[in-house]
Design an enzyme around this catalytic site. Structure first.
Site, short mmCIF file in Angstrom:
data_model
loop_
_atom_site.label_atom_id
_atom_site.label_comp_id
_atom_site.label_asym_id
_atom_site.label_seq_id
_atom_site.Cartn_x
_atom_site.Cartn_y
_atom_site.Cartn_z
N SER A 64 0.86 -1.19 0.00
CA SER A 64 0.00 0.00 0.00
C SER A 64 0.90 1.23 0.00
O SER A 64 2.04 1.17 0.49
CB SER A 64 -0.84 -0.01 1.28
OG SER A 64 -1.43 1.26 1.50
N TYR A 83 -2.28 -1.44 10.25
CA TYR A 83 -2.36 -1.62 8.80
C TYR A 83 -1.09 -1.08 8.13
O TYR A 83 -0.48 -1.76 7.31
CB TYR A 83 -3.60 -0.90 8.27
CG TYR A 83 -3.78 -1.08 6.78
CD1 TYR A 83 -4.33 -2.24 6.26
CD2 TYR A 83 -3.39 -0.08 5.89
CE1 TYR A 83 -4.48 -2.41 4.88
CE2 TYR A 83 -3.54 -0.24 4.52
CZ TYR A 83 -4.10 -1.41 4.02
OH TYR A 83 -4.24 -1.57 2.67
N1 NAP Z 1 -8.63 -0.24 -1.54
C1 NAP Z 1 -7.55 0.43 -1.14
O1 NAP Z 1 -7.59 1.64 -0.93
C2 NAP Z 1 -6.26 -0.29 -0.94
C3 NAP Z 1 -5.09 0.48 -0.85
C4 NAP Z 1 -3.88 -0.18 -0.64
C5 NAP Z 1 -3.84 -1.56 -0.54
N2 NAP Z 1 -5.00 -2.28 -0.65
C6 NAP Z 1 -4.93 -3.73 -0.50
O2 NAP Z 1 -5.59 -4.38 -1.57
C7 NAP Z 1 -6.02 -5.66 -1.12
C8 NAP Z 1 -7.49 -5.85 -1.54
O3 NAP Z 1 -8.31 -4.96 -0.81
P1 NAP Z 1 -9.59 -4.24 -1.43
O4 NAP Z 1 -9.37 -2.80 -1.31
O5 NAP Z 1 -9.91 -4.83 -2.72
O6 NAP Z 1 -10.68 -4.59 -0.32
P2 NAP Z 1 -11.89 -5.67 -0.28
O7 NAP Z 1 -12.85 -5.41 -1.37
O8 NAP Z 1 -12.35 -5.65 1.12
O9 NAP Z 1 -11.15 -7.03 -0.61
C9 NAP Z 1 -10.44 -7.76 0.35
C10 NAP Z 1 -10.39 -9.19 -0.11
O10 NAP Z 1 -9.60 -9.93 0.83
C11 NAP Z 1 -10.31 -11.08 1.21
N3 NAP Z 1 -9.96 -11.48 2.56
C12 NAP Z 1 -9.92 -10.72 3.69
N4 NAP Z 1 -9.57 -11.48 4.74
C13 NAP Z 1 -9.37 -12.73 4.26
C14 NAP Z 1 -9.02 -13.96 4.86
N5 NAP Z 1 -8.78 -14.08 6.18
N6 NAP Z 1 -8.91 -15.06 4.06
C15 NAP Z 1 -9.14 -14.97 2.73
N7 NAP Z 1 -9.49 -13.84 2.11
C16 NAP Z 1 -9.61 -12.73 2.88
C17 NAP Z 1 -11.79 -10.70 1.09
O11 NAP Z 1 -12.57 -11.86 0.86
P3 NAP Z 1 -13.52 -12.57 1.95
O12 NAP Z 1 -14.09 -11.49 2.82
O13 NAP Z 1 -14.53 -13.28 1.10
O14 NAP Z 1 -12.62 -13.51 2.69
C18 NAP Z 1 -11.77 -9.83 -0.15
O15 NAP Z 1 -11.87 -10.64 -1.31
C19 NAP Z 1 -5.82 -5.70 0.39
O16 NAP Z 1 -4.62 -6.40 0.67
C20 NAP Z 1 -5.65 -4.23 0.74
O17 NAP Z 1 -4.90 -4.04 1.90
C21 NAP Z 1 -6.22 -1.68 -0.86
#
Ligand code: NAP
Length: 255
Positions: A140, A153
């Protein structure tokens, strides 16, 4: 990673958000894609809509679940050569009061740091036997420039960055590359309200830029869209204090 090379890609953490959008985009580029996550209902509906996408239920906080999922994926897709360790959570924490943040901190570190470590452990031997394989980590912009509201985080993503750097060195004598995706704030459900946050990048725009970078720079170690450069290189540019002040003033809740 050459996304036009008909890879077989596993994306644990693709029931929603960046993981799902990226999985669909990689499939559109001709790759075979398997997605994972805890929410079996979402996996089912995604598979119903996209029958050529494989699914597996996995909870990356549970070592037995990761092992079972890896066994399942490798038995169905023995040609697997890309892991995108996408699964992650983000929590707002108040560190003035341990009773409010300790559980959150433990969950964040277990999911965001131990999760990728367990996934990599489950696939690295298989990948070393493939002629060309890639481990993709997801950090991130907050790994490099912190948001006050989300200490665990930020720390978890800084750990993912260093893990990626170290693995790349250790695996340099193998067929396995390590690529780090460094997203800026993107409109997903990572935090409540983030899907409509004016501070976050629209999801489709973000993933299009990621795919374009992967296509045009197949040897990139980090996937850095323009919006994340401000945070990623603040320290090197010398304006770290200003950027920390700006992002915390503009977006105190991390969205
Ligand atoms: N959106 C942002 O602003 C942002 C910025 C920087 C980095 N990121 C990173 O991008 C990645 C994806 O996040 P997102 O923004 O797309 O959010 P999101 O829509 O909440 O997606 C998170 C994904 O992770 C899965 N997940 C969470 N805990 C899990 C577990 N214990 N086992 C298996 N799967 C798990 C969730 O699936 P289930 O709930 O079905 O398990 C979901 O598919 C994350 O690593 C996040 O830190 C996001």
């Amino acid at each position: 990673m050459d996304i036009t090379a008909h890879n077989t890609v596993f994306v644990p953490g693709a029931t929603s958000g960046i993981g799902l959008e990226l999985a669909l985009a990689l499939r559109a580029e001709g790759n075979t894609v398997v997605i994972g996550g805890r929410r079996a209902d979402l996996l089912e509906s995604i598979a119903a809509e996209h029958p050529d996408i494989g699914t597996v239920v996995v909870d990356t906080t549970d070592p037995a679940s990761v092992e079972a999922a890896a066994e399942d994926v490798l038995s169905r897709y023995p040609e697997l050569n890309v892991l995108i360790a996408m699964a992650g959570i983000m929590r707002v924490e108040d560190w003035h009061r341990p009773e409010t943040f300790l559980d959150s901190a433990e969950s964040v570190i277990t999911t965001n740091v131990l999760g990728p470590i367990r996934l990599i452990a489950a696939f690295v031997e298989h990948f070393r036997r493939r002629p060309d394989a890639t481990i993709v980590t997801v950090s991130s912009g907050l790994a490099f420039t912190p948001l006050a509201a989300t200490p665990s985080y930020n720390a978890s993503k800084a750990a993912v960055h260093q893990l990626s750097e170290s693995l790349r060195l250790q695996l340099a004598d193998t067929s396995v590359s390590v690529v780090e995706i460094v997203p800026p704030a993107v409109r997903t459900s990572l935090l409540p309200g983030q899907e409509s946050s004016e501070f976050a990048m629209p999801l489709d725009e973000y993933v299009s830029e990621v795919v374009e970078l992967m296509r045009t720079r197949p040897n990139a170690k980090e996937i850095l869209v323009e919006r994340v450069e401000l945070l990623r290189h603040a320290e090197a540019r010398g304006d770290y204090a200003d950027v920390v002040a700006a992002i915390n003033a503009a977006d105190p809740h991390g969205t």
